[in-house]
Design a protein around this motif. Structure first.
Motif, PDB file in Angstrom:
ATOM      1  N   LEU A  55       0.828  -1.217   0.000  1.00  0.00           N
ATOM      2  CA  LEU A  55       0.000   0.000   0.000  1.00  0.00           C
ATOM      3  C   LEU A  55       0.855   1.256   0.000  1.00  0.00           C
ATOM      4  N   GLY A  56       2.125   1.132   0.382  1.00  0.00           N
ATOM      5  CA  GLY A  56       3.015   2.288   0.456  1.00  0.00           C
ATOM      6  C   GLY A  56       3.116   2.794   1.880  1.00  0.00           C
ATOM      7  N   THR A  57       3.905   3.845   2.052  1.00  0.00           N
ATOM      8  CA  THR A  57       4.096   4.396   3.395  1.00  0.00           C
ATOM      9  C   THR A  57       3.492   5.780   3.546  1.00  0.00           C
ATOM     10  N   GLU A  58       3.077   6.398   2.454  1.00  0.00           N
ATOM     11  CA  GLU A  58       2.461   7.716   2.522  1.00  0.00           C
ATOM     12  C   GLU A  58       1.142   7.694   1.765  1.00  0.00           C
ATOM     13  N   ASP A  59       0.221   8.495   2.218  1.00  0.00           N
ATOM     14  CA  ASP A  59      -1.098   8.601   1.582  1.00  0.00           C
ATOM     15  C   ASP A  59      -1.785   7.250   1.425  1.00  0.00           C
ATOM     16  N   VAL A  60      -1.728   6.450   2.459  1.00  0.00           N
ATOM     17  CA  VAL A  60      -2.407   5.160   2.440  1.00  0.00           C
ATOM     18  C   VAL A  60      -3.885   5.394   2.746  1.00  0.00           C
ATOM     19  N   ASP A  61      -4.736   4.872   1.901  1.00  0.00           N
ATOM     20  CA  ASP A  61      -6.171   4.993   2.129  1.00  0.00           C
ATOM     21  C   ASP A  61      -6.539   4.048   3.273  1.00  0.00           C
ATOM     22  N   PRO A  62      -7.033   4.572   4.384  1.00  0.00           N
ATOM     23  CA  PRO A  62      -7.354   3.715   5.520  1.00  0.00           C
ATOM     24  C   PRO A  62      -8.429   2.688   5.213  1.00  0.00           C
ATOM     25  N   ARG A  63      -9.260   2.949   4.183  1.00  0.00           N
ATOM     26  CA  ARG A  63     -10.283   1.974   3.812  1.00  0.00           C
ATOM     27  C   ARG A  63      -9.665   0.731   3.185  1.00  0.00           C
ATOM     28  N   GLN A  64      -8.487   0.863   2.615  1.00  0.00           N
ATOM     29  CA  GLN A  64      -7.771  -0.299   2.103  1.00  0.00           C
ATOM     30  C   GLN A  64      -6.967  -0.970   3.216  1.00  0.00           C
ATOM     31  N   ALA A  65      -6.420  -0.168   4.117  1.00  0.00           N
ATOM     32  CA  ALA A  65      -5.543  -0.698   5.168  1.00  0.00           C
ATOM     33  C   ALA A  65      -6.319  -1.380   6.287  1.00  0.00           C
TER      34      ALA A  65
END
Length: 153
Positions: A55-65
């Motif tokens: 997902l990456g380390t910046e601008d992660v969509d919390p709905r995906q995480a």
């Protein structure tokens, strides 16, 4: 769209303790109990960490995480249960137990933050959609077009 930043904390524990097993074979193992039963749990954990890292380390969509962190917490609870029941028998080092417990607490905290942020984003989007449908935004709402008022200024 609101996004938050996460840091991943579980990878080191998974990589460092991928194989935990007994020092010698025993009759109990012949009865079906195996200290290697933890390995599929740790492999699943490693896969979940990889999904989070993707997902990456910046601008992660919390709905995906959020759903991935939920799975990671459930996996952590499964591993902790195994460790509690089998630490002495499988000779699992106390340092692993301590590190894993700390990691699990941190992952649980990140899960809570991600899921709360996801719920808030969904709530705000639903509220904006509902207000647009009800015409409460004073114009066409989310389209970004607002007519200029007519008359004397």
């Amino acid at each position: 769209m609101k996004r938050i930043t996460f840091s991943i904390i579980a990878a080191g524990l998974v990589a460092g303790f991928a194989t935990i097993g007994p020092q010698s074979a025993s009759p109990v193992q012949a009865q079906g109990m195996s200290c290697d039963d933890i390995n599929p749990m740790l492999e699943a954990r490693s896969g979940l960490v990889e999904r989070i890292n993707a997902l990456g380390t910046e601008d992660v969509d919390p709905r995906q995480a959020c759903p991935i962190f939920r799975e990671l917490v459930a996996n952590g609870e499964e591993v902790m249960g195994f460790v509690e029941e089998n630490q002495a028998w499988c000779q699992i080092p106390q340092s692993f137990v301590d590190g894993f417990t700390q990691d699990h607490e941190q992952v649980t905290g990140v899960r809570d933050q991600a899921c709360q942020a996801a719920a808030e984003i969904n709530r705000l989007e639903n509220q904006a959609r509902q207000e647009q449908e009800e015409g409460q935004l004073g114009g066409p709402g989310l389209t970004g077009r607002f007519p200029m008022p007519q008359g004397a200024l």
